[in-house]
Enzyme design. Structure first.
Site, PDB file in Angstrom:
ATOM      1  N   HIS A  89       0.839  -1.209   0.000  1.00  9.00           N
ATOM      2  CA  HIS A  89       0.000   0.000   0.000  1.00  9.00           C
ATOM      3  C   HIS A  89       0.875   1.261   0.000  1.00  9.00           C
ATOM      4  O   HIS A  89       0.691   2.154  -0.835  1.00  9.00           O
ATOM      5  CB  HIS A  89      -0.900  -0.033   1.244  1.00  9.00           C
ATOM      6  N   GLU A  90       1.832   1.307   0.897  1.00 11.57           N
ATOM      7  CA  GLU A  90       2.671   2.506   1.003  1.00 11.57           C
ATOM      8  C   GLU A  90       3.593   2.647  -0.206  1.00 11.57           C
ATOM      9  O   GLU A  90       3.818   3.755  -0.695  1.00 11.57           O
ATOM     10  CB  GLU A  90       3.477   2.489   2.310  1.00 11.57           C
ATOM     11  N   HIS A 135       1.767   4.250  -2.940  1.00 10.10           N
ATOM     12  CA  HIS A 135       1.699   5.706  -2.777  1.00 10.10           C
ATOM     13  C   HIS A 135       2.956   6.329  -3.382  1.00 10.10           C
ATOM     14  O   HIS A 135       2.889   7.316  -4.103  1.00 10.10           O
ATOM     15  CB  HIS A 135       1.621   6.092  -1.300  1.00 10.10           C
ATOM     16  N   HIS A 185      -5.956   6.490  -3.277  1.00  7.07           N
ATOM     17  CA  HIS A 185      -6.849   5.406  -2.838  1.00  7.07           C
ATOM     18  C   HIS A 185      -8.001   5.218  -3.829  1.00  7.07           C
ATOM     19  O   HIS A 185      -8.437   6.187  -4.458  1.00  7.07           O
ATOM     20  CB  HIS A 185      -7.423   5.727  -1.463  1.00  7.07           C
TER      21      HIS A 185
HETATM   22 ZN   LIG Z   1      -2.896   5.106   1.954  1.00 11.58          ZN
END
Ligand SMILES: [Zn+2]
Length: 199
Positions: free
Chosen positions: A157-158, A161, A167
């Site tokens: 997830h990170e 980014h 998201h």
């Molecule tokens: Zn996030």
């Protein structure tokens, strides 16, 4: 003598195993950090329509632009830590997972100007700058007894980014698929921007 050596070896191995299993981590950290808000504003402003969507716009100045000979996008990184060996491996395996499915290639930084700096500061939670912010783009993966980001999915997830994604609930077409109950969004800093985005 030999027997004693093997008994000693046995206890060394057992204690190593106990060490590994005892590196118990804290509960899953919240994957939201107030630092998201500041960059959310910056990125929104740099978007053609003034709204940040679920990925950086094609023209964004925050995009990673360097490509290798095969056309893959390169993202230099430093794993600054401190991380335990198994946590370090988890970060690498998350990178490998992304690389196996995309044209993104994480490369260990040598002298590249722009890079992601992966740290583990207690109390900072899990966050990452979205895209390339010039020079050092921060990512934090806390790994303390209080909270831990060291789960395969959170690390991915990170990292995503860092690649330039936000998201999925920020997709411009999300209203076709979900209904947002604005009245259920907790008031306060978390509701600003990211969670109350309207199209
Ligand atoms: Zn996030």
């Amino acid at each position: 003598m030999e027997t004693r050596f093997f008994i000693l070896l046995f206890f060394v191995i057992i204690s190593l195993c106990i060490d590994v299993t005892q590196s118990a981590k804290g509960p899953r950290a919240d994957i939201f950090n107030t630092q998201d808000i500041g960059q959310f504003r910056d990125i929104s402003k740099s978007s053609p329509n003034g709204i940040a969507e679920n990925a950086l716009p094609f023209t964004s100045r925050f995009k990673w632009k360097t490509r290798d000979a095969y056309g893959n996008y390169q993202i230099p990184y430093i794993i600054a830590g401190p991380f335990k060996r198994e946590e370090y491996r988890m970060i690498i395996s998350a990178m490998v997972r992304i690389q196996a499915n995309t044209c993104i290639r994480f490369i260990r930084r040598t002298n590249e100007r722009d890079f992601i700096n992966i740290e583990s500061v207690d109390g900072e939670g899990c966050f990452a700058y979205v895209g390339n912010h010039g020079g050092r783009s921060s990512m934090n993966l806390e790994s303390s007894g209080k909270a831990s980001c060291m789960f395969h999915d959170i690390v991915i997830h990170e990292l995503l980014h860092s690649v330039g994604l936000w998201h999925e609930h920020m997709r411009h077409d999300r209203d076709k698929y979900i209904k947002v109950h604005y009245e259920n969004i907790a008031r306060g800093k978390n509701s600003e921007g990211i969670y109350e985005i309207r199209y």
